[in-house]
Design an enzyme around this catalytic site. Structure first.
Site, short mmCIF file in Angstrom:
data_model
loop_
_atom_site.label_atom_id
_atom_site.label_comp_id
_atom_site.label_asym_id
_atom_site.label_seq_id
_atom_site.Cartn_x
_atom_site.Cartn_y
_atom_site.Cartn_z
NE ARG A 1 -10.66 1.84 6.92
CZ ARG A 1 -10.94 2.54 5.81
NH1 ARG A 1 -10.25 3.58 5.49
NH2 ARG A 1 -11.93 2.16 5.03
NE ARG B 1 -0.35 8.08 9.36
CZ ARG B 1 -0.92 6.89 9.21
NH1 ARG B 1 -2.20 6.74 9.40
NH2 ARG B 1 -0.20 5.85 8.89
CE1 TYR C 1 -3.98 2.15 0.68
CE2 TYR C 1 -2.65 3.12 2.42
CZ TYR C 1 -3.78 3.15 1.61
OH TYR C 1 -4.70 4.16 1.75
#
Ligand code: NAD
Ligand code: UDP
Length: 329
Positions: A188, A279, A147
């Site tokens: 997720r 992040r 990915y």
């Protein structure tokens, strides 16, 4: 006068793509959704199927497609780790062959084309928050590489078509996005915590839960993508589209527990390999170039997302199937 366009959305039957199709159709554009239903489904776009300016095409973008369009949003690609790792070779093909095919189409018909890239191009970043000038820290041979590297190669292709063929490209680096229509079993973190909370299952914290993410509500994200597509010519990006609010995974779990009122306990699981520790987007560029910033606070977006999953789980058949799939996963 409001101009209408013929717009192709690849991956339009997925989570983000379906909201984008809805917005584009509601603005009167002629929208073609191309999807191979790998992770998307017709339920996501069922409200659009009868619209005269919406068309659904079953198509895998690893094969060329021939259409006449003015704009292309290239969203086709599984986005959750468990989905993109199920068939990693296909993931790379979708990112790379898929990009070549949609870029070839854009070149032939002179369409403007937007790539749904990702914050994963920054890998596990040494720079925090991440600006667009950061080149990233990505493992080229790990389980996430299909990915991460696939999306990096797609960006390379977009910029080479821009330089070599003067294509009008747009590259959006999308950060973690959440909202209704996320796949309930895609693993997720937002959908997983919500489904676990609603089913009374233990909430799974990978690692110590101190790793951080920044969560953008899907409506805000779609607005950002559309502004990027429509910004004045010759603005290739890349541009970060995400919500700069940064939360640890433990903080996210606490918010989900608070809002749902669940009695679920927390359980610890090992941190997956190459899981980024932090992040957060620096969105100065999106503010400057697109006059865009997200407006939905996490708590508000979570309430809407939880309401969606509550509604889904009211249907006993759906609930039982979901529980069975989770047991056999
Ligand atoms: P999703 O899995 O819900 O949607 C992806 C869609 O693409 C699905 O409908 C799937 O069936 C389709 N698809 C996959 N491979 C295909 C192929 N070869 N040909 C045609 N269709 C194909 O994921 P999403 O969350 O809606 O993500 C959409 C895009 O945004 C993806 O490109 C993803 O990489 C990117 N993105 C998403 C996030 C996020 O947090 N959701 C973050 C960064 C980037
Ligand atoms: N995560 C977690 N429990 C879960 C699912 C995910 O603690 O049940 C963690 C995962 O390890 C990662 C973060 O949540 O640190 C976000 O994971 P997700 O798969 O949503 O997105 P990505 O890692 O691609 O940002």
């Amino acid at each position: 006068m409001h101009l209408t366009n013929r717009i192709l959305v690849t991956g339009g039957a997925g989570f983000i793509g379906s909201f984008l199709c809805e917005r584009l159709v509601s603005e009167g554009h002629d929208v073609i959704c191309a999807d191979n239903f790998y992770t998307g489904n017709k339920n996501n776009i069922e409200g659009l199927l009868d619209e005269p300016n919406f068309e659904l095409m079953r198509h895998d973008i690893t094969f060329p497609l021939y259409l006449e369009v003015d704009e292309i949003y290239n969203l086709a690609c599984p986005a959750s780790p468990i989905h993109y790792q199920r068939d990693p070779v296909q993931t790379t093909k979708t990112c790379v062959h898929g990009a070549i095919n949609v870029l070839g189409l854009a070149k032939r018909v002179k369409a403007r084309i937007l790539q749904a890239s990702t914050s994963e191009v920054y890998g596990s970043p040494f720079e925090h928050p991440q600006t667009e000038s950061y080149w990233g820290n990505v493992n080229p041979i790990g389980p996430r590489s299909c990915y991460d590297e696939g999306k990096r190669c797609a960006e390379t292709l977009f910029f080479d078509y821009y330089r070599q063929h003067n294509l009008r490209i747009r590259v959006a680096r999308i950060f973690n996005t959440y909202g209704p229509r996320m796949h309930p079993n895609d693993g997720r973190v937002v959908s997983n915590f919500i489904v676990q909370a609603l089913l009374g299952e233990p909430i799974t914290i990978f690692g110590d839960g101190s790793q951080t993410r920044s969560f953008c509500y899907v409506d805000d994200l779609v607005e950002g993508l559309m502004r990027l597509m429509n910004v004045a010519d010759d603005y290739p990006g890349p541009v970060n589209i995400g919500n700069p609010g940064e939360f640890s995974i433990l903080e996210l779990a606490e918010q989900v527990i608070d809002i749902t009122g669940t009695k679920s306990s927390l359980v610890r699981k090992p941190l997956p390999q190459d899981d980024p520790l932090q992040r957060r987007p620096d969105i100065s560029e999106a503010k400057r170039a697109l006059d865009w910033e997200p407006v939905t606070p996490l708590a508000e977006g979570l309430v809407k997302t939880i309401a969606y999953f509550e509604d889904m789980l009211k249907d006993n058949a759906v609930r039982e199937k979901l529980v069975q799939n989770r047991r056999s996963a």
